[in-house]
Design an enzyme around this catalytic site. Structure first.
Site, short mmCIF file in Angstrom:
data_model
loop_
_atom_site.label_atom_id
_atom_site.label_comp_id
_atom_site.label_asym_id
_atom_site.label_seq_id
_atom_site.Cartn_x
_atom_site.Cartn_y
_atom_site.Cartn_z
N ASP A 1 0.80 -1.26 0.11
CA ASP A 1 0.01 -0.01 0.05
C ASP A 1 0.83 1.25 -0.11
O ASP A 1 2.21 0.98 0.40
CB ASP A 1 -0.87 0.03 1.16
N ASP B 1 -0.14 4.94 1.19
CA ASP B 1 -0.40 5.92 2.31
C ASP B 1 -0.36 5.17 3.60
O ASP B 1 -0.90 4.10 3.88
CB ASP B 1 -1.68 6.50 2.04
#
Length: 213
Positions: A9, A11
């Site tokens: 991922d 963020d």
């Protein structure tokens, strides 16, 4: 355990910021937008219930996206560069799978030596003056279950895959048969801690290396 494909991922995993929340902060809309992001990441609201909503409020133009791209790099999580280098040295394929905005993530990926075609995120559409027009509404990553769809696609060509992230959407990779490592070095979410196959709380992303090599 050893995996052929390592997916991250962006963020709160590769970078300490939540990109859409930071764009909102820049426009004086932080509290309103951050509450929606948090509800989606904690599994209280479906991603599709907040995605268009947040972008319609912020309307990020090209200049805002360029600003965010620099912020992602400036706020890189501790240990990211060494982690990616170590994985690349071990011939791992590295993908970024994010519900964030693709044009803002690409410069970070480039700095880490991750090819553009291995960055799965949501494209922003601008008009000819660089003003916000829309986002790629057909993108699987703007709805719940999107990360599972991308992982499924990757698993058609690769035997073993791991997803590393902090939120509810990252857990969805398990539906595609991926191993899921929760990263709590930036934000700890009880749901992820409970349901991830492994969980790390170290501030450095390098803490995942013993779990994937």
């Amino acid at each position: 355990m050893s995996f052929e494909v390592i997916c991250f991922d962006c963020d709160s995993t590769l970078s300490r910021v939540e990109g859409i929340d930071e764009l909102a902060r820049r426009n004086g809309l932080f509290e309103q937008v951050a509450a929606l992001t948090d509800a989606a990441m904690n599994g209280e609201l479906a991603l599709e219930d907040v995605y268009a909503n947040r972008l319609d409020l912020i309307k990020p133009d090209k200049a805002a996206i360029d600003w965010l791209a620099k912020l992602y790099i400036a706020e890189m999580v501790e240990g990211v560069s060494e982690t990616i280098k170590t994985l690349q040295a071990n011939n791992k394929l590295i993908h970024i799978i994010s519900g964030g905005l693709r044009q803002a993530i690409l410069p970070l990926a480039e700095q880490l030596g991750i090819p553009e075609e291995y960055v799965h995120a949501v494209d922003v559409l601008f008009d000819e003056d660089g003003n916000y027009h829309d986002f790629a509404r057909h993108s699987p990553l703007a709805v719940s279950g999107g990360k599972a769809r991308i992982c499924r696609r990757l698993r058609m060509h690769h035997s073993s895959l791991v997803m590393i992230g902090d939120g509810k959407t990252d857990l969805e990779a398990k539906l595609a048969g991926a191993y899921m490592i929760g990263f709590g070095g930036v934000v700890r979410r009880p749901l992820v801690e409970e349901q991830a196959d492994s969980y790390v709380v170290d501030a450095s992303l390098a803490a995942i290396l013993p779990l994937v090599l």
